[in-house]
Design an enzyme around this catalytic site. Sequence first.
Site, PDB file in Angstrom:
ATOM      1  N   CYS A   1       2.746   2.598   1.601  1.00  0.00           N
ATOM      2  CA  CYS A   1       4.138   2.637   2.046  1.00  0.00           C
ATOM      3  C   CYS A   1       4.329   3.564   3.241  1.00  0.00           C
ATOM      4  CB  CYS A   1       5.036   3.063   0.893  1.00  0.00           C
ATOM      5  SG  CYS A   1       4.898   1.951  -0.525  1.00  0.00           S
TER       6      CYS A   1
ATOM      7  N   ARG B   1       0.771   4.453  -4.594  1.00  0.00           N
ATOM      8  CA  ARG B   1       0.067   5.322  -5.532  1.00  0.00           C
ATOM      9  C   ARG B   1       0.858   5.501  -6.817  1.00  0.00           C
ATOM     10  NH1 ARG B   1      -1.353   9.840  -1.234  1.00  0.00           N
ATOM     11  NH2 ARG B   1       0.464   8.834  -0.300  1.00  0.00           N
TER      12      ARG B   1
ATOM     13  N   LYS C   1      -3.981  -0.484  13.089  1.00  0.00           N
ATOM     14  CA  LYS C   1      -4.892   0.153  14.036  1.00  0.00           C
ATOM     15  C   LYS C   1      -4.740   1.653  13.961  1.00  0.00           C
ATOM     16  CE  LYS C   1      -2.559   1.697  16.418  1.00  0.00           C
ATOM     17  NZ  LYS C   1      -1.505   2.745  16.152  1.00  0.00           N
TER      18      LYS C   1
END
Lengths: 365, 365
Positions: free
Chosen positions: A19, A44, A108
């Site tokens: 997130c 998580r 990236k």
Amino acid sequence: MSSVAAPEPRPVRFGILGCATIARKMARAMLLAPGVAVAAVGSRSEEKARLFATDNGLPAAGLRLHGTYEALLDDPDVDAVYIPLPTSLHVRWATAAAARGKHLLLEKPTALCAADLDAILATCDAAGVQFMDSTMWMHHPRTAKMRDLINGKDAMGDIKVINSVFSFRGNEDFLQNDIRVKPDLDALGALGDVGWYCIRAILWAVDYELPKTVIALRYPVKNQAGVLLDCGATLYWADGKTATFNCSFLTNLTMDITLIGTNGTLHVTDFVIPYQEKSAEFSLASKSEELDNGWDPLPNKHVVMTDLPQEALMVQEFARLLQNIRDSGSKPEGKWPAITRKTQVVLDAVKASIDKGSEPVEVVN
Amino acid sequence: MSSVAAPEPRPVRFGILGCATIARKMARAMLLAPGVAVAAVGSRSEEKARLFATDNGLPAAGLRLHGTYEALLDDPDVDAVYIPLPTSLHVRWATAAAARGKHLLLEKPTALCAADLDAILATCDAAGVQFMDSTMWMHHPRTAKMRDLINGKDAMGDIKVINSVFSFRGNEDFLQNDIRVKPDLDALGALGDVGWYCIRAILWAVDYELPKTVIALRYPVKNQAGVLLDCGATLYWADGKTATFNCSFLTNLTMDITLIGTNGTLHVTDFVIPYQEKSAEFSLASKSEELDNGWDPLPNKHVVMTDLPQEALMVQEFARLLQNIRDSGSKPEGKWPAITRKTQVVLDAVKASIDKGSEPVEVVN
């Protein structure tokens, strides 16, 4: 007379793995892009996934919230995974996703080094899944328009010089706490984050011909942990083309590509994120001459409109490739991993040159 | 009520020494600039001087046409000499002019090396004459406007990166026959001709603080006679500022300065010769932030109008300094030779780095 509309292809079901801030923008893109559904969010904790879903207006119907990354990857109703995790986690989670047959849209920089990327790409290849890096500006129609003009040869001639800058000024909080300045998370720092775009732009301009040699600019700035905050390099091709880029977390927001050819000069000053979402400009001076009282002809300003923002166009293109694979038995499009790899290889060479005190480093494919 | 206008100061009487192409533009400037008269033209024959005068519409009344450079310098009714001769002739004729008490407006590059320039400047100093190099864009009101914004600090912050490009594509005739590609005439080639402007722009941007080190870009292009057609360099300051320039006779007309500071980014794409004579633009993005859907604020386009072209403004400013010396006993303005010398010193260092295969060269003032 009556007509029967072709059935819409079944949407591609995305899972968002993590997130991060950038995932917010991508969640919006997935809501905007036709043929795409957000099927799951993995974080998580389930609570974080739920918060993300609510904050970003993801429709609750059918949306799965997973409290671990593993659970998201095990979700059989996820076709493709978008991974915005810190770079250091890419090789682990991207290979895990691909190994489970999930198509992969990867933030990236795609990896800490080309060897890690190769592990990811090999897994994608073996699993027959599509790989694409999340370099949004590649998918803006302005980029296609510039490509056409470059390929047409007449307007630009042979491109000889490419200059690119991407910088933004990180505030104190960013420079202290952002994952992009943390050696265990995004160890490539500004080079990986903003330099990635400069390198991609340069390669894009020369149709992905790799340079022969790169030499880092001297005196890169690092933080106390050794992470790059400001750096650059000059790239040399065997035929005399030259490119220079500067990338930084320390200077004002700047997103330049300048291409100089034998016939033309092209300027873009917002290549990564256009000034405005619905229209984007570039300027092209072609075969101008200097008169006593000015230029003739004057540069042309090109304006390119788009209904969808570039990140939605990226998601749409990714989904289109996946539908082709799913519905028509197409193979994954090899162009995208090839471009990613070249970008990473040049990035590696720049990093090596920085590490060697700006010695020349040969680019090895 | 009546008012008595102050008498116009006696015009400054210019002699034009040599009939190079650039002198045509300057003849026009001298006709346009208030307080200036063209008193004499000197060429290698009186016939050439006459042809130049006719072609450029110089009023015949009182105009002397000299068939040798010496004769022009011996003309007692010439206050100032404009010298557009090939660079290799500058040291001889510029010192000769200054030694005869003529104020000196000298074309760039001002000399083949700083030692030659020093000989010129020493003569000017001894004779008490004004020296100025003919770098026209310095005198455009746009340049002053940008200077104010830079000096104001808030808009730009600390300038960290400067990039400049000046190129034009010489045609076959130019590349074979122009004095700028001849080793015995303008031995500095593209570096002296177009590179001069880039170096000046870079120094201007940092308020003439000399860089510590320069490193030439690799693989400069030379013609068969060894004259530079295409080259560039990166300049490094002790405090981390970096500048890169590209200059060339081989690529499309391009005249860029990009300044990137901690607060702002400034783009000019026609800095040497504005696209249009009466108005000139630059763009400034200051403290912009990247939002999900664009930039905020958008860059500002600044438009600066001028009634006189920049070359006429240069001549006017030069004449103003001369009138102050003549009528008010002022000393020559030291700013101009100081700026010239710094430009030449950096140019020398770039040339030295090129000659040493892109080794770093320290800049010595």
